[in-house]
Scaffold this active site. Structure first.
Site, PDB file in Angstrom:
ATOM      1  N   ILE A  29      30.687   5.143  15.344  1.00 44.94           N
ATOM      2  CA  ILE A  29      31.057   6.414  14.740  1.00 44.94           C
ATOM      3  C   ILE A  29      29.933   6.901  13.828  1.00 44.94           C
ATOM      4  CG2 ILE A  29      32.333   5.185  12.917  1.00 44.94           C
ATOM      5  CD1 ILE A  29      34.297   7.589  12.846  1.00 44.94           C
ATOM      6  N   CYS A  30      29.829   8.209  13.696  1.00 46.02           N
ATOM      7  CA  CYS A  30      28.904   8.879  12.780  1.00 46.02           C
ATOM      8  C   CYS A  30      27.458   8.704  13.245  1.00 46.02           C
ATOM      9  CB  CYS A  30      29.142   8.384  11.358  1.00 46.02           C
ATOM     10  SG  CYS A  30      28.368   9.383  10.075  1.00 46.02           S
ATOM     11  N   ALA A  31      26.605   8.103  12.452  1.00 44.54           N
ATOM     12  CA  ALA A  31      25.216   7.874  12.837  1.00 44.54           C
ATOM     13  C   ALA A  31      25.078   6.668  13.762  1.00 44.54           C
ATOM     14  CB  ALA A  31      24.353   7.663  11.592  1.00 44.54           C
TER      15      ALA A  31
END
Length: 182
Positions: free
Chosen positions: A101-103
């Site tokens: 998730i995210c970066a």
């Protein structure tokens, strides 16, 4: 029962990591927090200290899924850890689930694992999803084969619920959804 490992690196996004741990445990999934160093105390991106269940030297080959939370410099620390990359490669070769998730989906991308796969990540970091197909900003969570990716902190609950759906079933994910008033 499914067995899941989540990697925690100094600078990880606390909401993303701990939402997964919390919701998967509510669903009865065995999830273990793994420090990517030999120190079980990890400090998140917002300075919150967390005690991991084990360290990177433990045998984690028995899992069904690896999860990578994002955050900075947590994602950079994941990318720089050879043991993390070795575990990801082993799970990929075994056809096991890889979630980020995210970066953190950029870890998979920079390892060349997302070629031809649909994926998403934190807005502005798409260049790190090397050779992935980007289906658009409206997709908060994307599942393509054994890869599950999500956009960021605001999608952490939806991401964790999708993991529950994949590891158990839709009924259990719906049960958890209702219990947390989501």
């Amino acid at each position: 029962m499914s067995k899941v490992y989540i990697f925690l690196a100094d600078g990880f996004e606390e909401i993303e990591g701990l939402t997964c741990v919390d919701l998967l445990r509510r669903a009865g999934i065995d999830i273990t927090m793994v420090s990517i160093t030999e120190n079980v105390e990890i400090t998140g991106a917002r300075g919150i200290k967390v005690l991991a269940d084990t360290t990177i030297s433990a045998d984690i080959s028995d899992g069904d899924m690896l999860i990578l939370p994002g955050g900075m410099p947590g994602t950079t620390n994941l990318k720089n850890c050879e043991a993390v990359k070795n575990a990801i490669n082993a799970y990929n070769e075994a056809g096991k689930y890889l979630a980020a998730i995210c970066a953190a989906p950029t870890v998979f991308g920079e390892m060349g694992l997302l070629r031809g796969k649909k994926a998403t990540c934190y807005p502005g970091l798409e260049a790190g999803l090397i050779d992935a197909m980007l289906p658009g900003e409206d997709k908060k969570v994307i599942v393509d084969d054994k890869f599950i990716t999500s956009r960021g902190l605001g999608t952490a609950i939806e991401f964790a619920l999708k993991l529950i759906e994949i590891l158990i079933d839709t009924k259990k994910a719906d049960e958890i959804t209702k219990s947390i008033v989501y």
